[in-house]
Every structure is written in C-alpha cells, then in structure tokens.
Design a protein around this motif. Structure first.
Motif, PDB file in Angstrom:
ATOM      1  N   LYS A  86     -29.390 -11.604  11.713  1.00  0.00           N
ATOM      2  CA  LYS A  86     -29.031 -11.547  10.173  1.00  0.00           C
ATOM      3  C   LYS A  86     -27.568 -11.658   9.860  1.00  0.00           C
ATOM      4  O   LYS A  86     -27.055 -12.229   9.132  1.00  0.00           O
ATOM      5  CB  LYS A  86     -29.375 -10.097   9.548  1.00  0.00           C
ATOM      6  N   VAL A 101     -20.152 -21.039   4.140  1.00  0.00           N
ATOM      7  CA  VAL A 101     -20.485 -21.897   2.933  1.00  0.00           C
ATOM      8  C   VAL A 101     -19.777 -21.564   1.366  1.00  0.00           C
ATOM      9  O   VAL A 101     -19.156 -22.450   0.971  1.00  0.00           O
ATOM     10  CB  VAL A 101     -21.956 -21.978   2.853  1.00  0.00           C
ATOM     11  N   ALA A 102     -19.626 -20.154   1.217  1.00  0.00           N
ATOM     12  CA  ALA A 102     -18.877 -19.736  -0.053  1.00  0.00           C
ATOM     13  C   ALA A 102     -17.564 -20.429  -0.060  1.00  0.00           C
ATOM     14  O   ALA A 102     -17.074 -20.703  -0.858  1.00  0.00           O
ATOM     15  CB  ALA A 102     -19.235 -18.418  -0.129  1.00  0.00           C
ATOM     16  N   VAL A 162     -22.707 -17.393   8.225  1.00  0.00           N
ATOM     17  CA  VAL A 162     -22.851 -18.913   7.706  1.00  0.00           C
ATOM     18  C   VAL A 162     -22.779 -19.017   6.285  1.00  0.00           C
ATOM     19  O   VAL A 162     -22.040 -19.944   5.558  1.00  0.00           O
ATOM     20  CB  VAL A 162     -24.164 -19.651   8.283  1.00  0.00           C
ATOM     21  N   TYR A 163     -23.376 -18.113   5.412  1.00  0.00           N
ATOM     22  CA  TYR A 163     -23.307 -18.222   4.043  1.00  0.00           C
ATOM     23  C   TYR A 163     -22.005 -17.965   3.603  1.00  0.00           C
ATOM     24  O   TYR A 163     -21.334 -18.427   2.738  1.00  0.00           O
ATOM     25  CB  TYR A 163     -24.224 -17.204   3.512  1.00  0.00           C
ATOM     26  N   LEU A 164     -21.163 -16.908   4.286  1.00  0.00           N
ATOM     27  CA  LEU A 164     -19.738 -16.636   4.257  1.00  0.00           C
ATOM     28  C   LEU A 164     -19.018 -17.873   4.079  1.00  0.00           C
ATOM     29  O   LEU A 164     -18.102 -18.349   3.223  1.00  0.00           O
ATOM     30  CB  LEU A 164     -19.172 -15.560   5.073  1.00  0.00           C
ATOM     31  N   LYS A 223     -26.796 -15.199  10.265  1.00  0.00           N
ATOM     32  CA  LYS A 223     -26.722 -15.944   9.010  1.00  0.00           C
ATOM     33  C   LYS A 223     -25.881 -15.654   7.838  1.00  0.00           C
ATOM     34  O   LYS A 223     -25.209 -16.260   7.059  1.00  0.00           O
ATOM     35  CB  LYS A 223     -28.250 -15.496   8.435  1.00  0.00           C
ATOM     36  N   PHE A 224     -25.744 -14.281   7.672  1.00  0.00           N
ATOM     37  CA  PHE A 224     -24.660 -13.836   6.675  1.00  0.00           C
ATOM     38  C   PHE A 224     -23.163 -14.643   6.947  1.00  0.00           C
ATOM     39  O   PHE A 224     -22.511 -14.769   6.025  1.00  0.00           O
ATOM     40  CB  PHE A 224     -24.472 -12.183   6.742  1.00  0.00           C
TER      41      PHE A 224
END
Ligand code: HEM
Ligand code: SF4
Ligand code: SF4
Ligand code: FES
Lengths: 262, 217
Positions: B189, B199-200, B195-197, B192-193
């Motif tokens: 998890k 991308v943001a 990677v989101y960070l 994944k978080f």
C-alpha cells in the motif's frame, strides 16, 4: 512436458593455483516437483563429481544450501525448478568466504557477529538456583520469541544486502533480528542502553539503508523488515532521550510496537 | 558492550550515531514538507497570478523568504552531508553496490542508487535556483513567466523538479521503512501511495508550467 534444464554453475577452487573462476554448463532433464537440490545432486552423481556445494537437511532447516539463484540468494532445497526459467544460473553467496564453486563458509561469519552482539541470554548467573522451579513464560511471548528464533543462518539476507556488500563490518539483518530476539526475552536483563552499545551504530541498525533485499529473499520469512524498524526506532528514540520530552518519546515508542518486556 | 570495541581505554558511551540518524530523518522530512508547500505556492499561479503575487508579497513582508531561503539552503547542505555518510564514494563501495544491484534486479535496491544520483543533482541545481530567486526579489508571477518564456529556464526546472520529486518520494518511503511505519503488512500500500504522490506532483508542476508559459507578461 518435461523441460531440459540448462544449469550454469560458477566454478572456482581457491585452493588450486591453476583454477580460474569460470561458468560451466550442465544439462538435466526436469521431472515433477524437482528441487534445485535434486538437480545439483544429479549433476554431481552423473556428470561431474567435483562440483562443490553444501547441503544437509534438504528441508530448509540446516541453512547450508544458500546460493545465488538467477541473481537472488535462496536455498537450493527450498527452490523448485518449475518456479525457475529453463536457464538457471548459480553463483556462491557473496560476502562470505568462498570454499569452492557454490560452497561458502557462513559459519565463521555468523560466529563472529554472534560474539559481537553477545548472542546469549544475559542474566545474573550467581542468582541461579538449581532447586527452584523453572521460570514460566506466557505462551504468546514464547511464540513471539520462537518466531524470531526460526532463522537458520543461511546467510541469504546478508548476501542480498547492499550495505553488507559495501561495508564488511555491517552486522546484517539476521544479526539485528537476533538481538531483537533477546530484546523481547524477559530473562535477558540488558537495558535499552546496553542494546544501544551493541547495535546502536553504523555497523548495526543505523547502517541499514532500508533496501529490504533481506526481507524479500529470506526463505524462512523471518519478519526482518519489521524487526529492523522496531529496533531502529527504539534505539533512535533512546539516543535523543533527554532532548525530546519523555511523554512524546514514550508515545512514539509504543506505537504499533509488540516489543514490550512482559 | 561489544567486546570487539574494547581497547585500552574506556569506550565512550555516546549517542552520536542515533542522533545523526534522527537528524537525517528530520531534516529530510522537513525539506520534503517545504518542497510540498513550495509546490502549492508556485502552483497558486494556476488559479490566478494575482494569488501567487499576493502570497509572495505576504511571505516577503514577513521576511520568510529572505531568512527562510538561506535557512533552507543550509538545511539542504546539512541533509546532504548526513546522507553522504552512506554514499558509495569509494570506488570499492561503488563497484560492489553496482555489481549487487545488477545481480539482484531488486527495485528497492536499485532505487537507492537513484536516490544517490538525484541527491547530487538537487544539491547543485537547488542551490543555483535559491540563489537566483533571492537575487531577483521580489517574486512575481510575471517575472517567473518571463524566466520560463524567454529565460530558457524550462529545461532546468524540469530536471530539478524530476530529481526533487523522485528523491523525496523514495526518501519518504525509506523513512517509513526505517522506523517501522511502513511494515511488511502495509508495504504494498505504501508503495502505491508513493506512486500516486509522484503523479500528483508531476500533474501540479505540469499545470504550473503551462500556466506560466501562457501568461501574457
Ligand atoms: C527558499 C527558497 C526558495 C524559493 C524562494 C523558491 C521560489 C520559487 C519560485 C518563485 C518558483 C517559480 C519559478 C520561477 O520563478 O522561476 C520556483 C520554482 C521551482 N522551485 Fe523553488 N524556491 C526555493 C527553494 C527550492 C528548493 C529547495 C527546491 C528543490 C528541492 C526547489 C525546487 C523548485 C522547482 C522544481 C521549481 C519548478 C516548479 C514547478 O515547475 O512546479 N525550490 N521556486
Ligand atoms: S534471517 Fe532468513 S535469510 Fe537471514 S539467515 Fe536467517 S533464515 Fe537466512
Ligand atoms: S533493509 Fe537493511 S539489512 Fe536489509 S538488505 Fe536493506 S540495508 Fe540490508
Ligand atoms: S539443505 Fe538444509 S536448508 Fe537446504
């Protein structure tokens, strides 16, 4: 359909002045539920009796058959050939002293670090009373200790550690896990400060860079990541004792932490 | 006491290793926090250049930029020195680590080399960047737009931004691992978080750049 495995083995005998390190190819017919350990034995029995590798229990218990399998350290007896591609490349574990071909000496290494961390229960021996009933321990705690004690000292986590390969004096994940085992043992009377003296340095917890190679290869699935984190946090907080208020330290220490003296 | 360290003198009982470790983590975390806020500050231009100007005026009136800027630079250099203790500067170490990461094909191991490389990029480029900013105060959206449109600063920012974002994301994950916040259980998890960070951060900066390059000066 059974495959014909192409097994490439690192060959070198440090005791023979004429020997040069090289790779040698062998071919073995795969059969159902074949382990790498079986394949290696077939090679030794039928093709080349001089191939050196270690094994003993062939059941993932003795920890002798650690080697680098297609780039990843693992136990040969614990690895099924069907989980591997047709072409298998075998190297001896790095970091440890090479005995020959795939065989390395993990014993000397583990004995040395065991001495450094004083891997035995530190209690007041003079207070020991032979006639007294043995001290009892909660089952849950005994199981917790056993969980960490399951390490077979195969050396895979050490060979998979970038820090251990760069710095010879790094103690490695298995060793820190071993300290954690004594840390949760209520019979061991060492204090946090005593543990700090043992692994509160760049050879111990603070040298670890969190690469988690150890965690990802350990064939016994010892909770290395969690133990490294818990011990590091405990000792990091110990080092700023007196700088940060005690209330905050205590709160941070107990967060999600199973390491309590019972 | 580890027997191996006992020599003729009494070994000092100091807590330096632990303190330096804590300092490295705290400085890294603060820098990450700063860069996050900084990204939001510059990103305010997406909403309106006036907002960015107002924020800049506010920070400068309070002397947060004039004092904070050099402080950030100092913290950054300090953080670099703390991190450099682990870097493979010696040839022997570098060769060993390269061989190791090649052998393992292990993401977390490879990412460490990425972290070392981005650290050096940030050290040089962020220093240049901070100097330029402080040299051309006050900060205004128009000036920033001019730098992007006519000053050829775009490639510079893209490299710095990529390096900073990657370095910070890996760094935060690593802090989590080191202090048992990222555990065996939540590691997938956490990854994944991160990677989101990443991308943001990329999206916000992309929009900022678009806005700055379209701004009429
Ligand atoms: C306190 C000192 C700092 C100030 C006052 C400052 C100010 C600014 C300003 C006004 C911009 C808009 C572009 C321009 O005007 O050219 C900008 C962009 C940028 N800054 Fe900083 N900055 C500081 C420190 C840093 C640090 C330490 C880093 C990296 C770790 C950094 C990374 C960036 C990046 C990557 C951009 C491009 C932004 C984007 O494309 O979204 N800055 N900065
Ligand atoms: S922790 Fe795992 S990989 Fe490391 S020596 Fe023990 S069993 Fe082997
Ligand atoms: S987490 Fe630490 S001990 Fe494990 S491989 Fe990485 S550096 Fe080595
Ligand atoms: S032979 Fe004992 S662990 Fe493989």
């Amino acid at each position: 359909m059974s495959r014909r495995l192409h097994i490439e083995i690192f060959r070198y005998n440090p005791l023979d002045p004429d020997s040069v390190p090289h790779m040698q190819s062998f071919y073995v017919n795969e059969y159902d539920s074949m382990t790498l350990f079986i394949a290696l034995n077939i090679i030794r029995e039928e093709q080349d009796p001089s191939v050196q590798f270690d094994f003993c229990c062939r059941a993932g218990i003795c920890g002798s058959c650690g080697m680098v399998i297609n780039g990843r350290p693992g136990l040969a007896c614990h690895t099924q050939t069907r989980d591997l591609p047709e072409h298998i490349v075998l190297h001896p574990l790095p970091v440890f002293k090479l005995i020959g071909d795939l065989s390395v000496d993990t014993g000397t290494w583990f004995r040395a670090v065991g001495k450094k961390i004083e891997a035995w229960v530190h209690s007041d021996d003079t207070a020991f009373d032979v006639r007294a009933e043995e001290a009892r321990m909660e089952n849950a705690l005994a199981e917790q200790i056993f969980e960490l004690d399951r390490c077979v000292e195969c050396g895979c986590c050490i060979a998979a550690c970038g820090t251990a390969r760069m710095r010879e004096d790094f103690l490695g994940a298995a060793t820190i896990n071993r300290v954690a085992r004594f840390y949760i043992d209520p019979r061991d009377e060492r204090s946090d400060d005593d543990y700090y003296d043992v692994i509160g340095n760049d050879q111990g917890v603070f040298g670890c860079m969190g690469l988690l190679g150890c965690e990802d290869v350990c064939p016994k699935k010892i909770p290395l990541q969690d133990q490294l984190g818990i011990m590091r946090r405990m000792l990091a907080l110990n080092s700023v004792k007196g700088i940060l208020p005690k209330g905050i330290l205590d709160k941070m220490k107990h967060k999600g932490c199973c390491h309590e003296k019972h | 006491m580890s027997l191996q360290n006992v020599t003729l003198h009494v070994p000092p009982k100091d807590k330096l290793s632990g303190r330096l470790d804590v300092l490295m983590m705290v400085s890294g975390f603060l820098l990450a926090l700063f860069v996050g806020m900084h990204m939001v500050f510059v990103g305010s231009v997406i909403i309106s250049p006036k907002l960015m100007n107002a924020l800049a005026w506010f920070f400068e009136e309070l002397y947060l930029v004039q004092i904070g800027g050099p402080v950030i630079l100092l913290v950054m250099v300090g953080h670099f020195i703390l991190g450099a203790r682990k870097m493979p500067f010696r040839q022997k170490e570098y060769v060993a680590f390269r061989a190791h990461s090649k052998m393992m094909h292990h993401t977390d191991t490879t990412l460490w080399l990425v972290q070392v490389a981005t650290a050096i990029i940030i050290l040089v480029m962020a220093s240049i960047h901070i100097y330029t900013m402080l040299d051309t105060l006050p900060i205004t959206a128009a000036k920033s737009a001019a730098r992007i449109q006519h000053g050829n600063w775009m490639p510079f920012y893209i490299v710095l931004l990529a390096a900073a974002a990657i370095h910070i994301v890996i760094g935060l994950y690593r802090i989590g691992v080191k202090f048992a916040v990222v555990t065996r259980e939540n590691r997938p998890k956490a990854r994944k978080f991160m990677v989101y960070l990443l991308v943001a951060a990329a999206v916000i900066s992309f929009l900022t750049h678009i806005r700055l390059s379209l701004l009429t000066i």
